[in-house]
Design an enzyme around this catalytic site. Structure first.
Site, PDB file in Angstrom:
ATOM      1  CE1 TYR A 152     -25.037 147.931 -57.348  1.00 25.85           C
ATOM      2  CE2 TYR A 152     -23.364 149.280 -58.400  1.00 25.85           C
ATOM      3  CZ  TYR A 152     -24.264 149.073 -57.372  1.00 25.85           C
ATOM      4  OH  TYR A 152     -24.388 150.000 -56.383  1.00 25.85           O
ATOM      5  CG  HIS A 158     -19.875 154.310 -59.584  1.00 28.59           C
ATOM      6  ND1 HIS A 158     -20.357 153.020 -59.737  1.00 28.59           N
ATOM      7  CD2 HIS A 158     -20.395 154.757 -58.415  1.00 28.59           C
ATOM      8  CE1 HIS A 158     -21.124 152.715 -58.708  1.00 28.59           C
ATOM      9  NE2 HIS A 158     -21.159 153.750 -57.888  1.00 28.59           N
ATOM     10  CE  LYS A 197     -19.939 159.585 -52.532  1.00 26.73           C
ATOM     11  NZ  LYS A 197     -19.455 158.254 -52.094  1.00 26.73           N
ATOM     12  CG  HIS A 253     -26.535 153.353 -50.870  1.00 26.19           C
ATOM     13  ND1 HIS A 253     -26.269 154.601 -51.392  1.00 26.19           N
ATOM     14  CD2 HIS A 253     -25.479 152.571 -51.238  1.00 26.19           C
ATOM     15  CE1 HIS A 253     -25.113 154.585 -52.026  1.00 26.19           C
ATOM     16  NE2 HIS A 253     -24.623 153.363 -51.953  1.00 26.19           N
ATOM     17  NE  ARG A 273     -25.370 155.217 -55.691  1.00 25.46           N
ATOM     18  CZ  ARG A 273     -24.969 155.991 -56.692  1.00 25.46           C
ATOM     19  NH1 ARG A 273     -25.855 156.687 -57.377  1.00 25.46           N
ATOM     20  NH2 ARG A 273     -23.689 156.076 -57.003  1.00 25.46           N
ATOM     21  NE  ARG A 306     -22.701 158.930 -54.961  1.00 29.52           N
ATOM     22  CZ  ARG A 306     -22.244 159.293 -56.154  1.00 29.52           C
ATOM     23  NH1 ARG A 306     -22.774 160.339 -56.771  1.00 29.52           N
ATOM     24  NH2 ARG A 306     -21.263 158.619 -56.718  1.00 29.52           N
TER      25      ARG A 306
END
Length: 297
Positions: free
Chosen positions: A278, A269, A171, A243, A246, A147
């Protein structure tokens, strides 16, 4: 009570109770006025309708090519409006109760082809310290799928060039190890020896790997503008952002047969369903290639 007056009362309540911005309140006002105009054409008003009228209006809007997302926003606006009318006892029942929101398909993330990525990575002038930094950052971004906040805040303690790994705290304060590959490692090493010392001459040496031209930690916005600058020079869309790389990282891995759970771990994730988007991107790419190259496509 006239519709125009009742709409203004609702707009006032949005400002007083929810503190919404002027632009958001204006959007709600326009949506309600459009609904009021439609009702007036049928001899009705905002306070004299049923659930069937709301459904008829939404159906009419969809027939005029209103997107599912716009229809969901409209229904949300009507729900808030009629909830207030019930609370103020202007109507006996909420006509929006038990109306299901339109199902919103998740938009496919914008990605780049492998050729586009190669074009982007070839643009920076590596004789310039600033662009050498950009080259190293772009290579690392595409090699690892970090990120943007993880990239600009990357510190030396997180990077092991000898092992070809970067340790990232993403995150939810979750830590993950991501391989960075030989190409990215090579450019990071070159930047550290030939580019980074020049950037640090203007300020105190920070702990971050990729400092700004002032020798400080770079902001997300600065790198976002740098990516756009290089994308335009590569002849690519101005919509490209960090992004996008990414997304390209994940999409290209899956296109080349990577396991979905591996990609999930690399991206950080927490939920596999987030990564599954994806597979749809890869599927759309396959459809496009089939229709382009197959004689009966």
């Amino acid at each position: 009570m006239q519709d125009t007056h009742i709409i203004e009362l609702y707009a006032d309540s949005l400002w007083l109770e929810k503190g919404l911005s002027a632009n958001t309140i204006s959007a709600y006002r326009q949506d309600l006025q459009a609904f009021s105009d439609w009702l007036a054409s049928r001899g009705q008003s905002l306070l004299s309708i049923s659930k069937a009228d709301v459904l008829s209006y939404l159906g009419a809007q969809r027939a005029e090519k209103l997107s599912a997302r716009s229809a969901a926003r409209m229904l949300s606006c009507l729900r808030g409006f009629y909830r207030l009318q019930c609370r103020e006892q202007r109507i006996a029942a909420d006509p929006t109760l038990d109306i299901d929101s339109p199902k919103l398909g998740r938009p496919l993330p914008k990605s780049l082809s492998e050729q586009d990525v190669e074009a982007l990575l070839a643009v920076p002038n590596t004789d310039d310290p600033l662009e050498l930094r950009d080259k190293a950052m772009l290579e690392l971004l595409y090699a690892s799928g970090l990120r943007i906040t993880e990239l600009v805040g990357l510190k030396f303690a997180q990077l092991s060039l000898s092992q070809g790994l970067v340790r990232v705290v993403g995150k939810g304060n979750k830590e993950r190890l991501v391989p960075i590959g030989e190409e990215a490692s090579l450019w990071i090493q070159r930047f550290m020896s030939a580019g980074r010392p020049s950037l640090l001459a203007a300020g105190t040496a920070p702990d971050v790997v990729f400092p700004s031209r002032r020798g400080q930690m770079m902001t997300r916005q600065t790198f976002w503008h740098r990516v756009k600058y290089h994308a335009l020079n590569a002849g690519l869309s101005s919509q490209i952002s960090p992004h996008t790389l990414r997304h390209a990282f994940a999409t290209h891995l899956i296109n080349h047969g990577a396991d979905l759970r591996v990609v999930q771990l690399l991206l950080g994730h927490s939920d596999l369903s987030t990564t599954q988007i994806y597979t749809h991107v890869a599927r759309e790419r396959m459809k496009s290639l089939h229709s382009m190259h197959h004689p009966r496509g």
